[in-house]
Design a protein around this motif. Structure first.
Motif, PDB file in Angstrom:
ATOM      1  N   LEU A  90       0.833  -1.206   0.000  1.00 12.88           N
ATOM      2  CA  LEU A  90       0.000   0.000   0.000  1.00 12.88           C
ATOM      3  C   LEU A  90       0.868   1.257   0.000  1.00 12.88           C
ATOM      4  CD1 LEU A  90      -2.836   1.225   0.208  1.00 12.88           C
ATOM      5  CD2 LEU A  90      -2.558   1.219   2.690  1.00 12.88           C
ATOM      6  N   ALA A  93       3.172   1.444  -3.138  1.00 13.14           N
ATOM      7  CA  ALA A  93       2.480   1.806  -4.374  1.00 13.14           C
ATOM      8  C   ALA A  93       2.097   3.281  -4.366  1.00 13.14           C
ATOM      9  CB  ALA A  93       1.233   0.937  -4.553  1.00 13.14           C
ATOM     10  N   PHE A 187      -5.694   6.693  -8.773  1.00 11.82           N
ATOM     11  CA  PHE A 187      -4.701   5.746  -8.257  1.00 11.82           C
ATOM     12  C   PHE A 187      -5.346   4.407  -7.898  1.00 11.82           C
ATOM     13  CE2 PHE A 187      -2.673   4.065  -4.339  1.00 11.82           C
ATOM     14  CZ  PHE A 187      -1.540   3.549  -4.938  1.00 11.82           C
ATOM     15  N   PHE A 188      -6.395   4.465  -7.072  1.00 14.62           N
ATOM     16  CA  PHE A 188      -6.944   3.216  -6.554  1.00 14.62           C
ATOM     17  C   PHE A 188      -7.764   2.449  -7.586  1.00 14.62           C
ATOM     18  CE2 PHE A 188      -6.084   5.160  -2.384  1.00 14.62           C
ATOM     19  CZ  PHE A 188      -5.422   4.087  -1.803  1.00 14.62           C
ATOM     20  N   LEU A 192      -3.914   1.035  -9.824  1.00 14.33           N
ATOM     21  CA  LEU A 192      -3.571  -0.150  -9.016  1.00 14.33           C
ATOM     22  C   LEU A 192      -3.897  -1.472  -9.709  1.00 14.33           C
ATOM     23  CD1 LEU A 192      -4.082   0.187  -5.168  1.00 14.33           C
ATOM     24  CD2 LEU A 192      -2.003   0.075  -6.534  1.00 14.33           C
ATOM     25  N   ARG A 196      -1.016  -4.864 -10.950  1.00 17.60           N
ATOM     26  CA  ARG A 196      -1.124  -6.026 -10.074  1.00 17.60           C
ATOM     27  C   ARG A 196       0.014  -7.038 -10.254  1.00 17.60           C
ATOM     28  NH1 ARG A 196      -6.937  -8.540 -10.056  1.00 17.60           N
ATOM     29  NH2 ARG A 196      -7.198  -6.799 -11.440  1.00 17.60           N
ATOM     30  N   MET A 199       2.872  -5.827  -8.317  1.00 17.11           N
ATOM     31  CA  MET A 199       2.607  -5.937  -6.876  1.00 17.11           C
ATOM     32  C   MET A 199       2.850  -7.362  -6.404  1.00 17.11           C
ATOM     33  SD  MET A 199       0.724  -2.936  -5.873  1.00 17.11           S
ATOM     34  CE  MET A 199      -0.713  -3.313  -4.959  1.00 17.11           C
TER      35      MET A 199
END
Lengths: 279, 305
Positions: A90, A93, A187-188, A192, A196, A199
């Motif tokens: 979190l 990122a 962003f979210f 994001l 993935r 991430m």
């Protein structure tokens, strides 16, 4: 095509070397696992034999489960690893997005500052970290470990994620802006989900060192209630060093969770390493 | 980008958590440790003594002997990794990248397994296997007629460090293997084929074409190995304990710092001397990283395909 690269002798030699090395890599794990299911006598008489009806015994596991709070240790390791990973992803990122997306004064400097920690191990600062944790009363809490692992994981996470975020198309983000999305939503909701895979790479890179770390649990959280699985098995084995059944069973129980995680995530991990995330 | 004078709060919000945690838990303690190395404790009070701790560390034979011993051992530990781990890693990667090889994913996953195990497991597992009590190692050597080679390696001063370094090599060979494998995959087929037209195949192709192209990756692996080795602690601690026996023959900087910081047996822990050792470790790692960044990386040719 060329003959040399199809040469069957070469291929057989290649398989030979790989099989030999695979055996070397797996042999110790195999020996520990099979012997953990044997009686004490069988462990010593035929260490390389598989357990059979005669030599099968779970006595080691019984001792481990009675004497050590392995489920508690496992739970602690799980909490520390999962929460640290969540925070790394979190916070990492978010910072990576700020560095990749916006031009502001000190952007490059901030990137360099955050990248410092990639090469400098956090252990160097242990003396002061312990002092900090003592003065804030966080010694012997899982939170202390979580904070340390988050700080340790952030530099590489920011570095990898910002590389990936630079690749997200500007048109998409600008379309979002025209539709009136706030920067947070962009962003979210937009960015994001697109990063993935990166991430996941960051997560598997951090998961193993956090789960396996012995240094910080030993120094910051050695109390019985906060022992992680790695520290717990280390202490347990140290105490039961002459009880071979118990030691082998404890080792097997420590191997198992990592092995399961590896089977689940190995493709992700290998793809992460080979996709050149570490340049 | 229009409103330049206005503070864009979302940037602040995005950056704050990471910068805060990173600064408070990593950067601040790092510099605080360097600062603590300049102090000592006199009757419960912290007192500034300048470089006195370093004078003790390098000048007082009780300290300097341990320090140079740990540093020397650490270099030996590193050399073994460079001479054994990285060549084996390159060799395995070279074989794995063979285009006609089957099961390569399976081999890769299996060879990587030791890397995911914790030092505690690795340390104890090898301690048991090499132990003369259990007899797996002597038994296996006996089976191939080499029993005379067996010695309780971990218990002998002259072998213990090398044995542990090789155990560590066994554990981490997967990392250079993966990174080199990845680098080999990025070499375009045309270059290899061009080499074949000029008669370069098999090993010649590897030495003359592929190896020069993967040199940057070998550089990265070397610096990762260096930082990892000079920061190592867990394996020695798990296998030999904080005293790094027999008779400190496996002592490296990490275990030396741990003992100094926390104390052992009759000696009390001393955070200030511990900080001084940490500072020395920091300096060594920094020198290594600088040599890599300015001496090696900038001179290496990088090829763009």
């Amino acid at each position: 095509m060329n003959k040399a690269r199809r040469n069957p002798v070469n291929l057989i030699a290649a398989h030979g070397i790989l099989i030999a090395y695979t055996l070397i890599a797996l042999f110790p794990v195999f020996v520990i696992l099979i012997n953990s299911f044997k009686t004490r006598k069988a462990i010593f008489r035929e260490p390389l034999a598989l357990p059979d009806a005669d030599s099968f015994s779970m006595i080691g596991y019984q001792t481990v489960l009675k004497q050590g709070d392995f489920f508690g240790y496992f739970q602690n390791s799980m909490i520390v690893t999962v929460v640290s990973l969540t925070l790394i992803l979190l916070f990492g990122a978010m910072a990576a997005f700020a560095l990749a997306e916006y031009r502001f004064k000190g952007n490059t400097l901030m990137g360099l500052y955050l990248a410092l920690g990639i090469m400098i191990p956090i252990r160097i600062g242990t003396v002061a970290i312990l002092e900090l944790m003592v003065s804030t009363g966080l010694v012997n809490t899982l939170f202390a470990l979580i904070l340390v692992y988050t700080a340790q994981g952030l530099p590489l996470a920011v570095f990898i994620l910002s590389e990936f975020m630079r690749g997200v198309s500007d048109d998409l983000k600008n379309a979002g802006r025209i539709d009136g999305l706030s920067e947070y939503k962009i962003f979210f909701v937009l960015v994001l989900p697109l990063v993935r895979p990166a991430m996941a790479t960051v997560a598997v890179f951090n998961m193993i060192p956090i789960w396996n770390d012995l240094w910080f649990p030993l120094i910051l959280a050695p109390a019985e209630a906060t022992k992680t699985l790695t520290l717990g098995s280390q202490v347990f084995i140290g105490q039961f060093v002459t009880d071979w059944n118990a030691v082998l069973s404890a080792l097997s129980m420590a191997i198992l969770p990592v092995l399961i995680l590896y089977v689940i995530f190995s493709r992700q991990l290998i793809r992460g390493i080979t996709s050149g995330a570490v340049k | 980008m229009a409103e330049r004078r206005q503070i864009r709060w979302h940037i602040v919000v995005f950056l704050t958590p990471a910068v805060l945690v990173y600064t408070a838990i990593m950067i601040f303690p790092l510099f605080n440790t360097l600062r603590l190395a300049l102090y000592t404790e006199v009757g419960q009070m912290r007192e500034f003594v300048g470089l006195q701790n370093f004078r003790t560390l390098f000048g007082d034979p009780r300290w300097s002997d341990s320090f140079w011993n740990a540093l020397g051992n650490n270099f030996w530990f590193f050399i073994i990794h460079m001479l054994v781990q990285n060549p084996i890693g390159v060799l395995l990667a070279a074989i794995l990248s063979h285009p006609k090889l089957r099961f390569s994913a399976l081999y890769r996953s299996a060879i990587f397994i030791p890397t995911i195990l914790s030092f505690v497991i690795v340390g104890f597992a090898w301690k048991l296997i090499l132990s003369p009590i259990w007899g797996i190692a002597p038994g296996m050597l006996d089976a191939v007629g080499l029993k005379f080679l067996y010695a309780p390696w971990l218990g002998k001063e002259e072998y213990a460090l090398t044995t542990l370094a090789l155990v560590s090599v066994w554990q981490f060979v997967g990392i250079p293997m993966m990174l080199i494998y990845a680098a080999l995959l990025t070499i375009p087929e045309e270059i290899i084929e061009a080499g074949e037209c000029d008669g370069l195949t098999g090993w010649a192709a590897f030495w003359k074409i592929k190896l020069p192209l993967i040199l940057p990756s070998i550089g990265i692996i070397s610096i990762l190995t260096f930082v990892g080795n000079f920061n190592a602690f867990d394996l020695i601690y798990a296998a030999q304990g904080a005293l790094a026996g027999p008779d400190y023959s496996t002592d490296i900087l990490g275990t030396f710092m741990y003992r100094t910081f926390f104390g052992f047996q009759l000696q009390l822990g001393d955070p200030h001397m511990g900080s001084a050792i940490a500072t020395a470790m920091f300096a060594i790692i920094l020198i290594g990283v600088c040599i890599y960044l300015f001496g090696i990386q900038t001179r290496m040719r990088r090829y763009q395909f």
